[in-house]
Design a protein around this motif. Structure first.
Motif, short mmCIF file in Angstrom:
data_model
loop_
_atom_site.label_atom_id
_atom_site.label_comp_id
_atom_site.label_asym_id
_atom_site.label_seq_id
_atom_site.Cartn_x
_atom_site.Cartn_y
_atom_site.Cartn_z
N ASN A 125 0.79 -1.23 0.00
CA ASN A 125 0.00 0.00 0.00
C ASN A 125 0.82 1.28 0.00
OD1 ASN A 125 -2.62 -1.17 0.12
ND2 ASN A 125 -2.22 -1.70 2.25
N GLU A 126 2.07 1.19 0.34
CA GLU A 126 2.87 2.40 0.51
C GLU A 126 3.99 2.44 -0.52
OE1 GLU A 126 3.80 2.65 4.72
OE2 GLU A 126 1.81 1.86 5.15
N LYS A 127 4.18 3.61 -1.11
CA LYS A 127 5.18 3.75 -2.18
C LYS A 127 6.61 3.65 -1.65
CE LYS A 127 2.28 6.43 -5.24
NZ LYS A 127 1.85 5.39 -6.10
N ILE A 128 6.85 4.13 -0.45
CA ILE A 128 8.17 4.07 0.16
C ILE A 128 8.08 3.16 1.38
CG2 ILE A 128 9.99 5.37 1.34
CD1 ILE A 128 9.90 6.25 -1.46
N SER A 129 9.00 2.23 1.47
CA SER A 129 9.05 1.33 2.61
C SER A 129 10.32 1.64 3.41
CB SER A 129 9.09 -0.12 2.12
OG SER A 129 7.92 -0.40 1.38
N LEU A 130 10.13 2.12 4.62
CA LEU A 130 11.26 2.51 5.46
C LEU A 130 11.97 1.27 6.01
CD1 LEU A 130 9.61 5.49 7.37
CD2 LEU A 130 11.08 5.56 5.35
N LEU A 131 13.28 1.31 6.02
CA LEU A 131 14.07 0.18 6.52
C LEU A 131 14.52 0.37 7.95
CD1 LEU A 131 16.29 -0.50 3.38
CD2 LEU A 131 14.21 -1.69 4.10
N GLN A 132 14.45 1.59 8.45
CA GLN A 132 14.92 1.87 9.80
C GLN A 132 13.82 2.57 10.58
OE1 GLN A 132 19.63 2.10 9.33
NE2 GLN A 132 18.69 4.03 9.64
N PRO A 133 13.77 2.36 11.88
CA PRO A 133 14.64 1.47 12.65
C PRO A 133 14.30 0.00 12.38
CG PRO A 133 12.99 2.42 14.09
CD PRO A 133 12.80 3.04 12.74
N CYS A 134 15.16 -0.86 12.86
CA CYS A 134 15.00 -2.30 12.68
C CYS A 134 15.40 -3.00 13.98
CB CYS A 134 15.88 -2.77 11.52
SG CYS A 134 15.83 -4.55 11.24
N SER A 135 14.67 -4.02 14.33
CA SER A 135 14.98 -4.75 15.57
C SER A 135 16.37 -5.39 15.52
CB SER A 135 13.92 -5.81 15.85
OG SER A 135 13.86 -6.75 14.80
N SER A 136 16.89 -5.67 14.32
CA SER A 136 18.23 -6.26 14.22
C SER A 136 19.31 -5.32 14.75
CB SER A 136 18.54 -6.63 12.77
OG SER A 136 18.68 -5.48 11.96
N MET A 137 18.99 -4.05 14.90
CA MET A 137 19.95 -3.09 15.43
C MET A 137 20.24 -3.35 16.90
SD MET A 137 18.32 0.08 13.24
CE MET A 137 18.91 1.39 14.27
N ALA A 138 19.43 -4.18 17.56
CA ALA A 138 19.67 -4.56 18.96
C ALA A 138 20.66 -5.73 19.08
CB ALA A 138 18.36 -4.95 19.64
N LEU A 139 20.91 -6.43 17.99
CA LEU A 139 21.77 -7.63 18.05
C LEU A 139 23.19 -7.35 18.53
CD1 LEU A 139 20.56 -9.51 14.85
CD2 LEU A 139 19.94 -9.96 17.24
N PRO A 140 23.83 -6.26 18.11
CA PRO A 140 25.19 -6.02 18.62
C PRO A 140 25.23 -5.85 20.14
CG PRO A 140 24.75 -4.59 16.75
CD PRO A 140 23.45 -5.26 17.12
N ILE A 141 24.14 -5.39 20.71
CA ILE A 141 24.05 -5.24 22.16
C ILE A 141 23.90 -6.62 22.80
CG2 ILE A 141 22.72 -4.23 24.06
CD1 ILE A 141 21.81 -2.08 21.89
N LEU A 142 23.01 -7.43 22.23
CA LEU A 142 22.78 -8.78 22.77
C LEU A 142 24.03 -9.64 22.71
CD1 LEU A 142 19.30 -9.73 21.27
CD2 LEU A 142 19.83 -8.94 23.57
#
Length: 172
Positions: A93-110
């Protein structure tokens, strides 16, 4: 488009760093030289993720999901008519699909790529907080910005759990 994804950079680093412990589990002390090389490669990969030139996975003192080959941050994607998904989902439905934020950005912390009190960890978690109840009201985090969702009916339990774990690790 060709690029680098944070989650794909973390797996090799974690695996290489785990080699000495893994060799103990399988009752094989392993080749000391090889294990040393694995730890060195893990350290180099971590440095590349955090501060590599010209490509790293940090911007504005927080992790980013994806960089293109030229080093620019890919913040959105556009789908083409050839791959247009069904119209009853956000991606359709949306012309632009945002990639950020992303839950994978928590992986370096984990996975201990950075210390929990590092400003990168704190800023990243603050950014990821934007995924909470992004398009829903039932509680939980989306896997990534819901405008990019191709099939989810709501928050993603797995993402919610590892974001909660990263927050806990950082004392939140």
């Amino acid at each position: 488009r060709e690029g680098y994804k944070l989650s794909y950079q973390i797996g090799p680093e974690v695996g290489l760093r785990a080699m000495p412990n893994l060799s103990k589990v399988v009752a094989d002390n392993g080749d000391a030289n090889l294990l040393s090389q694995c730890l060195m490669a893990a350290k180099q990969t971590r440095q590349s993720i955090l501060s590599g030139k010209p490509i790293n996975m940090v911007d504005n003192n927080m992790f980013v999901k994806r960089r293109l080959i030229d080093g620019s941050i890919q913040k959105a994607t556009q789908h083409t008519a050839l791959r247009l998904p069904p119209q009853d989902i956000p991606l359709g439905n949306e012309k632009i699909s945002l990639l950020q934020p992303c839950s994978s950005m928590a992986l370096p912390i984990l996975y201990d790529l950075i210390e929990p009190d590092d400003p990168i960890a704190i800023n990243t978690l603050n950014n990821i907080e934007n995924l909470w109840n992004l398009r829903w009201e039932m509680g939980g985090y989306d896997r990534y910005h819901s405008s990019s969702e191709c099939d989810t009916p709501g928050p993603w339990p797995f993402a919610s759990l590892f974001i909660a774990r990263a927050n806990h690790k950082c004392g939140n």
